[in-house]
Scaffold this motif. Sequence first.
Motif, PDB file in Angstrom:
ATOM      1  N   CYS A  52       0.833  -1.211   0.000  1.00  0.00           N
ATOM      2  CA  CYS A  52       0.000   0.000   0.000  1.00  0.00           C
ATOM      3  C   CYS A  52       0.865   1.257   0.000  1.00  0.00           C
ATOM      4  O   CYS A  52       0.623   2.190  -0.777  1.00  0.00           O
ATOM      5  CB  CYS A  52      -0.900   0.025   1.230  1.00  0.00           C
ATOM      6  N   LEU A  53       1.866   1.278   0.872  1.00  0.00           N
ATOM      7  CA  LEU A  53       2.737   2.458   0.961  1.00  0.00           C
ATOM      8  C   LEU A  53       3.511   2.667  -0.342  1.00  0.00           C
ATOM      9  O   LEU A  53       3.730   3.796  -0.776  1.00  0.00           O
ATOM     10  CB  LEU A  53       3.712   2.311   2.137  1.00  0.00           C
ATOM     11  N   HIS A  54       3.890   1.561  -0.988  1.00  0.00           N
ATOM     12  CA  HIS A  54       4.612   1.686  -2.255  1.00  0.00           C
ATOM     13  C   HIS A  54       3.706   2.218  -3.361  1.00  0.00           C
ATOM     14  O   HIS A  54       4.131   3.029  -4.191  1.00  0.00           O
ATOM     15  CB  HIS A  54       5.201   0.336  -2.674  1.00  0.00           C
ATOM     16  N   ILE A  55       2.440   1.792  -3.372  1.00  0.00           N
ATOM     17  CA  ILE A  55       1.496   2.309  -4.371  1.00  0.00           C
ATOM     18  C   ILE A  55       1.317   3.816  -4.176  1.00  0.00           C
ATOM     19  O   ILE A  55       1.292   4.583  -5.146  1.00  0.00           O
ATOM     20  CB  ILE A  55       0.143   1.575  -4.286  1.00  0.00           C
ATOM     21  N   ILE A  56       1.210   4.237  -2.917  1.00  0.00           N
ATOM     22  CA  ILE A  56       1.114   5.676  -2.629  1.00  0.00           C
ATOM     23  C   ILE A  56       2.357   6.399  -3.130  1.00  0.00           C
ATOM     24  O   ILE A  56       2.267   7.473  -3.750  1.00  0.00           O
ATOM     25  CB  ILE A  56       0.924   5.914  -1.113  1.00  0.00           C
ATOM     26  N   TYR A  57       3.522   5.795  -2.899  1.00  0.00           N
ATOM     27  CA  TYR A  57       4.794   6.376  -3.361  1.00  0.00           C
ATOM     28  C   TYR A  57       4.789   6.545  -4.889  1.00  0.00           C
ATOM     29  O   TYR A  57       5.151   7.602  -5.411  1.00  0.00           O
ATOM     30  CB  TYR A  57       5.953   5.480  -2.902  1.00  0.00           C
ATOM     31  N   ILE A  58       4.359   5.504  -5.613  1.00  0.00           N
ATOM     32  CA  ILE A  58       4.279   5.561  -7.078  1.00  0.00           C
ATOM     33  C   ILE A  58       3.258   6.618  -7.518  1.00  0.00           C
ATOM     34  O   ILE A  58       3.502   7.390  -8.461  1.00  0.00           O
ATOM     35  CB  ILE A  58       3.890   4.177  -7.662  1.00  0.00           C
ATOM     36  N   TYR A  59       2.114   6.660  -6.846  1.00  0.00           N
ATOM     37  CA  TYR A  59       1.065   7.640  -7.137  1.00  0.00           C
ATOM     38  C   TYR A  59       1.627   9.061  -7.029  1.00  0.00           C
ATOM     39  O   TYR A  59       1.417   9.903  -7.920  1.00  0.00           O
ATOM     40  CB  TYR A  59      -0.091   7.438  -6.162  1.00  0.00           C
ATOM     41  N   GLN A  60       2.364   9.312  -5.955  1.00  0.00           N
ATOM     42  CA  GLN A  60       2.949  10.639  -5.745  1.00  0.00           C
ATOM     43  C   GLN A  60       4.004  10.958  -6.812  1.00  0.00           C
ATOM     44  O   GLN A  60       4.108  12.099  -7.267  1.00  0.00           O
ATOM     45  CB  GLN A  60       3.567  10.719  -4.344  1.00  0.00           C
ATOM     46  N   LYS A  61       4.750   9.935  -7.219  1.00  0.00           N
ATOM     47  CA  LYS A  61       5.754  10.138  -8.280  1.00  0.00           C
ATOM     48  C   LYS A  61       5.094  10.519  -9.604  1.00  0.00           C
ATOM     49  O   LYS A  61       5.553  11.416 -10.312  1.00  0.00           O
ATOM     50  CB  LYS A  61       6.583   8.862  -8.475  1.00  0.00           C
ATOM     51  N   ILE A  62       4.022   9.819  -9.940  1.00  0.00           N
ATOM     52  CA  ILE A  62       3.318  10.108 -11.197  1.00  0.00           C
ATOM     53  C   ILE A  62       2.746  11.522 -11.184  1.00  0.00           C
ATOM     54  O   ILE A  62       2.758  12.217 -12.205  1.00  0.00           O
ATOM     55  CB  ILE A  62       2.203   9.068 -11.450  1.00  0.00           C
ATOM     56  N   MET A 101      -9.410   5.935  -5.047  1.00  0.00           N
ATOM     57  CA  MET A 101      -8.698   7.179  -5.358  1.00  0.00           C
ATOM     58  C   MET A 101      -7.899   7.055  -6.661  1.00  0.00           C
ATOM     59  O   MET A 101      -8.006   7.891  -7.557  1.00  0.00           O
ATOM     60  CB  MET A 101      -7.757   7.528  -4.210  1.00  0.00           C
ATOM     61  N   VAL A 102      -7.110   5.982  -6.778  1.00  0.00           N
ATOM     62  CA  VAL A 102      -6.252   5.788  -7.951  1.00  0.00           C
ATOM     63  C   VAL A 102      -7.083   5.590  -9.218  1.00  0.00           C
ATOM     64  O   VAL A 102      -6.841   6.216 -10.250  1.00  0.00           O
ATOM     65  CB  VAL A 102      -5.300   4.589  -7.739  1.00  0.00           C
ATOM     66  N   ASN A 103      -8.073   4.720  -9.140  1.00  0.00           N
ATOM     67  CA  ASN A 103      -8.830   4.350 -10.336  1.00  0.00           C
ATOM     68  C   ASN A 103      -9.719   5.470 -10.867  1.00  0.00           C
ATOM     69  O   ASN A 103     -10.106   5.458 -12.036  1.00  0.00           O
ATOM     70  CB  ASN A 103      -9.660   3.095 -10.071  1.00  0.00           C
ATOM     71  N   LYS A 104     -10.025   6.431  -9.991  1.00  0.00           N
ATOM     72  CA  LYS A 104     -10.852   7.559 -10.437  1.00  0.00           C
ATOM     73  C   LYS A 104     -10.024   8.765 -10.861  1.00  0.00           C
ATOM     74  O   LYS A 104     -10.569   9.734 -11.390  1.00  0.00           O
ATOM     75  CB  LYS A 104     -11.811   7.969  -9.308  1.00  0.00           C
ATOM     76  N   ASP A 105      -8.726   8.714 -10.636  1.00  0.00           N
ATOM     77  CA  ASP A 105      -7.857   9.849 -10.959  1.00  0.00           C
ATOM     78  C   ASP A 105      -7.442   9.778 -12.429  1.00  0.00           C
ATOM     79  O   ASP A 105      -6.730   8.847 -12.832  1.00  0.00           O
ATOM     80  CB  ASP A 105      -6.617   9.820 -10.057  1.00  0.00           C
ATOM     81  N   PRO A 106      -7.837  10.734 -13.250  1.00  0.00           N
ATOM     82  CA  PRO A 106      -7.488  10.690 -14.682  1.00  0.00           C
ATOM     83  C   PRO A 106      -5.984  10.724 -14.937  1.00  0.00           C
ATOM     84  O   PRO A 106      -5.521  10.231 -15.973  1.00  0.00           O
ATOM     85  CB  PRO A 106      -8.175  11.939 -15.261  1.00  0.00           C
TER      86      PRO A 106
END
Length: 301
Positions: A52-62, A101-106
């Motif tokens: 979960c924390l890594h997905i958040i990290y990737i999300y923030q990077k993108i 959150m991720v799946n709804k973020d364009p």
Amino acid sequence: EFCKKYEKVKRNNKIRFAKYIKEKQGIEVNPESIFDVHCKRLHEYKRQLLKCLHIIYIYQKIKKDPACITTPITFIFAAKAAPGYARAKEIIRLIHSIQEMVNKDPDMDGKIQVVFVENYCVSGAERLIPAADISEQISTAGMEASGTGNMKFMLNGAVTLGTEDGANVEIHELVGDDNIFVFGASSDEVIEHYAKADYVSKEFYEKNPAIKAAVDFITSKEVLAVGQKENLERLQHEIISKDWFMTLLDFDAYKEKKKEALEAYADQKAWAKKALINIAKAGYFSSDRTIEEYNQDIWKL
């Protein structure tokens, strides 16, 4: 020739899983993406939180650099929790919040996606395990007695990303360094931390900007918009103040090894070879061999 055959079979299995998850949950996944799968009993020591924390990290990077992801990734969780295990339920709620959150973020479209497989069962496993590209076996070293999920993924052509724990140790010995992605503290190191009581998660949180940003994000406005404030705050507090299964200890090592695995996937021929070596070496885990050894060492029938 054989690698091409493997690639075709794997792609068909990914299409099959995509169809299954669309029918069951109405979620459309991209079969051309990397299927990064964490399929375990939901327990703190199995460290769904680390993913979960890594997905958040990737999300923030993108968000900062949309070009940082070149191959789409589908992060898949499948799990069941004991009815009375409150912490596990909080982790499930966090996964669902991240998924929404991720799946709804364009901004994430065509880059990353999160899927929690509901009501995980044998029928789901029959479709998910053959579709996996990366098998996440990331339990705190020394906590997994053996586990058989990693063997099933190995047999079905997924490459393991994991700690030196449980059957991962034997898989590593069988396939060699080039065909597995190993990271994190050893079981001896973990045992020593417990014995000395010298692991302080708050120090990792305060000293590591990437960790702090990911942990803080659990109660960010983006996650709170789709999650339950009380549960998210309690889970965040638990990570910072206790983190009994040392999620933050291995965060950097996990992050780097995951990056290596995702980059390795880009060379499809080389990846197919890794997968085929895993399949070929899976015979060691035959129940015939296991039962014979149990009899020699324990039952002596």
